[in-house]
Design a protein around this motif. Structure first.
Motif, PDB file in Angstrom:
ATOM      1  N   ARG A 275      -6.886  -4.620  -3.848  1.00 18.76           N
ATOM      2  CA  ARG A 275      -8.010  -5.448  -3.394  1.00 18.76           C
ATOM      3  C   ARG A 275      -7.626  -6.922  -3.387  1.00 18.76           C
ATOM      4  NH1 ARG A 275     -11.503  -2.059  -7.190  1.00 18.76           N
ATOM      5  NH2 ARG A 275     -11.247  -3.767  -8.674  1.00 18.76           N
ATOM      6  N   LYS A 276      -8.314  -7.642  -2.504  1.00 16.27           N
ATOM      7  CA  LYS A 276      -8.219  -9.098  -2.510  1.00 16.27           C
ATOM      8  C   LYS A 276      -9.571  -9.634  -2.064  1.00 16.27           C
ATOM      9  CE  LYS A 276      -5.379 -13.037  -1.212  1.00 16.27           C
ATOM     10  NZ  LYS A 276      -4.127 -13.533  -0.595  1.00 16.27           N
ATOM     11  N   PRO A 277     -10.148 -10.581  -2.780  1.00 21.28           N
ATOM     12  CA  PRO A 277     -11.507 -11.034  -2.451  1.00 21.28           C
ATOM     13  C   PRO A 277     -11.598 -11.848  -1.163  1.00 21.28           C
ATOM     14  CG  PRO A 277     -10.641 -12.217  -4.367  1.00 21.28           C
ATOM     15  CD  PRO A 277      -9.657 -11.158  -4.036  1.00 21.28           C
ATOM     16  N   SER A 278     -10.538 -12.556  -0.809  1.00 17.30           N
ATOM     17  CA  SER A 278     -10.590 -13.399   0.384  1.00 17.30           C
ATOM     18  C   SER A 278      -9.202 -13.428   1.019  1.00 17.30           C
ATOM     19  CB  SER A 278     -11.044 -14.819   0.020  1.00 17.30           C
ATOM     20  OG  SER A 278     -11.051 -15.651   1.161  1.00 17.30           O
ATOM     21  N   VAL A 279      -9.102 -12.832   2.189  1.00 19.62           N
ATOM     22  CA  VAL A 279      -7.799 -12.661   2.840  1.00 19.62           C
ATOM     23  C   VAL A 279      -7.393 -13.939   3.585  1.00 19.62           C
ATOM     24  CG1 VAL A 279      -6.631 -11.422   4.693  1.00 19.62           C
ATOM     25  CG2 VAL A 279      -7.984 -10.173   3.028  1.00 19.62           C
ATOM     26  N   HIS A 280      -6.113 -14.239   3.515  1.00 12.62           N
ATOM     27  CA  HIS A 280      -5.533 -15.391   4.216  1.00 12.62           C
ATOM     28  C   HIS A 280      -4.691 -14.875   5.373  1.00 12.62           C
ATOM     29  CE1 HIS A 280      -2.754 -18.911   4.657  1.00 12.62           C
ATOM     30  NE2 HIS A 280      -3.873 -19.561   4.416  1.00 12.62           N
ATOM     31  N   TRP A 281      -4.507 -15.696   6.407  1.00 11.12           N
ATOM     32  CA  TRP A 281      -3.733 -15.257   7.572  1.00 11.12           C
ATOM     33  C   TRP A 281      -2.321 -14.823   7.162  1.00 11.12           C
ATOM     34  CZ3 TRP A 281       0.863 -17.587   8.561  1.00 11.12           C
ATOM     35  CH2 TRP A 281       1.058 -18.873   8.046  1.00 11.12           C
ATOM     36  N   SER A 282      -1.778 -15.434   6.112  1.00  7.93           N
ATOM     37  CA  SER A 282      -0.417 -15.111   5.680  1.00  7.93           C
ATOM     38  C   SER A 282      -0.327 -13.743   5.002  1.00  7.93           C
ATOM     39  CB  SER A 282       0.105 -16.183   4.725  1.00  7.93           C
ATOM     40  OG  SER A 282      -0.718 -16.264   3.580  1.00  7.93           O
ATOM     41  N   ASP A 283      -1.469 -13.101   4.757  1.00  6.79           N
ATOM     42  CA  ASP A 283      -1.447 -11.752   4.165  1.00  6.79           C
ATOM     43  C   ASP A 283      -1.146 -10.668   5.191  1.00  6.79           C
ATOM     44  OD1 ASP A 283      -4.214 -12.705   2.066  1.00  6.79           O
ATOM     45  OD2 ASP A 283      -2.072 -12.663   1.574  1.00  6.79           O
ATOM     46  N   ALA A 284      -1.115 -11.010   6.459  1.00  9.29           N
ATOM     47  CA  ALA A 284      -0.792 -10.027   7.486  1.00  9.29           C
ATOM     48  C   ALA A 284       0.605  -9.479   7.239  1.00  9.29           C
ATOM     49  CB  ALA A 284      -0.871 -10.667   8.868  1.00  9.29           C
ATOM     50  N   ALA A 285       0.696  -8.177   7.038  1.00  9.51           N
ATOM     51  CA  ALA A 285       1.967  -7.549   6.641  1.00  9.51           C
ATOM     52  C   ALA A 285       1.723  -6.051   6.564  1.00  9.51           C
ATOM     53  CB  ALA A 285       2.436  -8.077   5.286  1.00  9.51           C
ATOM     54  N   GLU A 286       2.723  -5.334   6.110  1.00 10.78           N
ATOM     55  CA  GLU A 286       2.558  -3.907   5.828  1.00 10.78           C
ATOM     56  C   GLU A 286       2.595  -3.713   4.322  1.00 10.78           C
ATOM     57  OE1 GLU A 286       4.760  -1.348   8.353  1.00 10.78           O
ATOM     58  OE2 GLU A 286       3.384   0.288   7.871  1.00 10.78           O
ATOM     59  N   TYR A 287       1.711  -2.854   3.843  1.00  6.43           N
ATOM     60  CA  TYR A 287       1.538  -2.648   2.411  1.00  6.43           C
ATOM     61  C   TYR A 287       1.870  -1.193   2.064  1.00  6.43           C
ATOM     62  CZ  TYR A 287      -0.640  -7.202   2.347  1.00  6.43           C
ATOM     63  OH  TYR A 287      -0.863  -8.552   2.461  1.00  6.43           O
ATOM     64  N   PHE A 288       2.678  -1.055   1.022  1.00  2.00           N
ATOM     65  CA  PHE A 288       3.108   0.275   0.594  1.00  2.00           C
ATOM     66  C   PHE A 288       2.705   0.527  -0.852  1.00  2.00           C
ATOM     67  CE2 PHE A 288       5.697   1.611   4.133  1.00  2.00           C
ATOM     68  CZ  PHE A 288       6.095   0.428   4.730  1.00  2.00           C
TER      69      PHE A 288
END
Lengths: 112, 114
Positions: B77-90
């Motif tokens: 979880r993350k309460p507030s997403v930033h544009w730099s969080d765009a990625a793939e998560y494993f």
């Protein structure tokens, strides 16, 4: 910080060539791993090593071999590259069993 | 057999919105659990890990994850997403003993829109 380096970021080879992918870690880790990453399949383990000259097959070892002559270096070898081995290859290392794995930047291999 | 399921292949959120990425695992005992992030063209970076103790784990970049044994889940979880969080998560699960490898999910690709 742990640093894991891979010899090439991009590599283009021809079918039938012998390909060497090199990985070096600088934190004296016991364990090293080679994965391949393909879209929709996640990471799949090819081989791992828990000590110098020791190796274990992972989930998809066919067509690959590995070499670990020194603790810091783990090589992945494609004896005769084929087009279905076009993929992203990721190397990782960890200190102990089940511990955090630290990854290199990856090598994107294209086999023509 | 061990397995990790990330049911969402692709998620799109607006910048500033909250985020939850799902991860379910199948394992015979309490596993070690990890979340990694991969930016385009890069290797994987560890966000956080759970080995034991407090089931709510804090990680880097403002991420947290909660281990729920009853649901075999370890959602990120993350309460507030930033544009730099765009990625793939494993999501990954590790064994307590025996083999050294981690089992990875197939990943969730996060797109962040302005």
């Amino acid at each position: 910080d742990v640093k894991v380096t891979q010899s090439s970021r991009y590599l283009v080879k021809r079918t039938g060539e012998k390909v060497f992918l090199e990985c070096v870690q600088d934190m004296d880790h016991e364990n090293m791993f080679w994965y391949r990453q393909d879209p929709g399949l996640g990471l799949r383990l090819i081989y791992f090593s828990y000590d110098v000259k020791m190796k274990e097959k992972g989930d998809i070892p066919e067509g690959y071999s590995v070499s670990r002559e020194k603790k810091e270096r783990f090589s992945l070898i494609l004896e005769s590259a084929s087009t279905n081995q076009t993929s992203m290859y990721l190397c990782a290392s960890s200190l102990q069993t089940g511990d955090t794995q630290y990854f290199g930047p990856g090598t994107r291999l294209t086999v023509l | 057999a061990q397995s990790v399921t990330q049911p969402d292949i692709h998620i799109t959120v607006s910048e500033g919105a909250s985020l939850e990425l799902r991860c379910n695992y199948s394992y015979g005992a309490t596993p070690y659990l990890f979340w990694y992030v991969q930016s385009p063209g890069q290797g994987l970076q560890l966000l956080l890990k759970y080995f034991s103790g407090d089931t709510l784990v804090q990680g880097i970049k403002g991420f947290e994850a909660e281990f729920k044994r009853s649901q075999s889940s370890f959602n990120l979880r993350k309460p507030s997403v930033h544009w730099s969080d765009a990625a793939e998560y494993f999501c990954a699960v590790g064994p307590l003993t025996g083999a050294n490898n981690l089992f990875f999910g197939t990943g969730t690709r996060l797109t962040v829109i302005p």
